[in-house]
Design a protein around this motif. Structure first.
Motif, PDB file in Angstrom:
ATOM      1  N   PHE A  65       0.841  -1.281   0.089  1.00  0.00           N
ATOM      2  CA  PHE A  65      -0.034  -0.056  -0.025  1.00  0.00           C
ATOM      3  C   PHE A  65       0.961   1.453   0.142  1.00  0.00           C
ATOM      4  O   PHE A  65       1.869   1.203   0.723  1.00  0.00           O
ATOM      5  CB  PHE A  65      -0.996   0.192   1.342  1.00  0.00           C
ATOM      6  CG  PHE A  65      -2.045  -1.192   1.191  1.00  0.00           C
ATOM      7  CD1 PHE A  65      -3.012  -0.945   0.513  1.00  0.00           C
ATOM      8  CD2 PHE A  65      -1.675  -2.251   1.767  1.00  0.00           C
ATOM      9  CE1 PHE A  65      -4.119  -2.370   0.510  1.00  0.00           C
ATOM     10  CE2 PHE A  65      -2.652  -3.253   1.979  1.00  0.00           C
ATOM     11  CZ  PHE A  65      -3.724  -3.150   1.361  1.00  0.00           C
ATOM     12  N   GLU A  66       0.472   2.099  -0.848  1.00  0.00           N
ATOM     13  CA  GLU A  66       1.130   3.340  -0.821  1.00  0.00           C
ATOM     14  C   GLU A  66       0.372   4.396  -0.119  1.00  0.00           C
ATOM     15  O   GLU A  66      -0.527   4.610  -0.066  1.00  0.00           O
ATOM     16  CB  GLU A  66       1.128   4.024  -2.227  1.00  0.00           C
ATOM     17  CG  GLU A  66       1.997   5.243  -2.575  1.00  0.00           C
ATOM     18  CD  GLU A  66       2.176   5.754  -3.809  1.00  0.00           C
ATOM     19  OE1 GLU A  66       2.293   6.744  -4.292  1.00  0.00           O
ATOM     20  OE2 GLU A  66       2.081   4.840  -4.853  1.00  0.00           O
ATOM     21  N   GLU A  67       1.363   4.979   1.098  1.00  0.00           N
ATOM     22  CA  GLU A  67       0.891   5.939   2.024  1.00  0.00           C
ATOM     23  C   GLU A  67       0.566   7.297   1.268  1.00  0.00           C
ATOM     24  O   GLU A  67       1.369   7.634   0.763  1.00  0.00           O
ATOM     25  CB  GLU A  67       1.184   5.888   3.399  1.00  0.00           C
ATOM     26  CG  GLU A  67       0.963   4.670   4.076  1.00  0.00           C
ATOM     27  CD  GLU A  67       1.484   4.633   5.428  1.00  0.00           C
ATOM     28  OE1 GLU A  67       1.521   5.705   6.005  1.00  0.00           O
ATOM     29  OE2 GLU A  67       2.065   3.544   5.812  1.00  0.00           O
TER      30      GLU A  67
END
Length: 68
Positions: A65-67
């Motif tokens: 997941f890319e924050e």
């Protein structure tokens, strides 16, 4: 005791009551046709079991997941 190349004398003795002699004396008939398939099926079943043990584990899927 008979040697393996002579076979078992099934035309005389106790086996003669239970065996039916059909065809030529050296004719293997259906046994000759089905033996190669039976051997190949046994070998493939063994191979498939080994394959299933090695590669039959559930797939693991990972995601990131890319924050932001």
């Amino acid at each position: 005791m008979n040697s393996p190349d002579q076979g078992i004398p099934y035309r005389e003795g106790a086996l003669s009551d239970w065996c039916v002699d059909v065809g030529d004396s050296h004719d293997l008939g259906l046994l000759l046709k089905c033996a190669p398939q039976a051997i190949a099926k046994k070998n493939m079943t063994t191979y498939w079991d080994v394959f299933g043990e090695i590669f039959g584990m559930p797939m693991r899927v990972g995601t990131t997941f890319e924050e932001g």
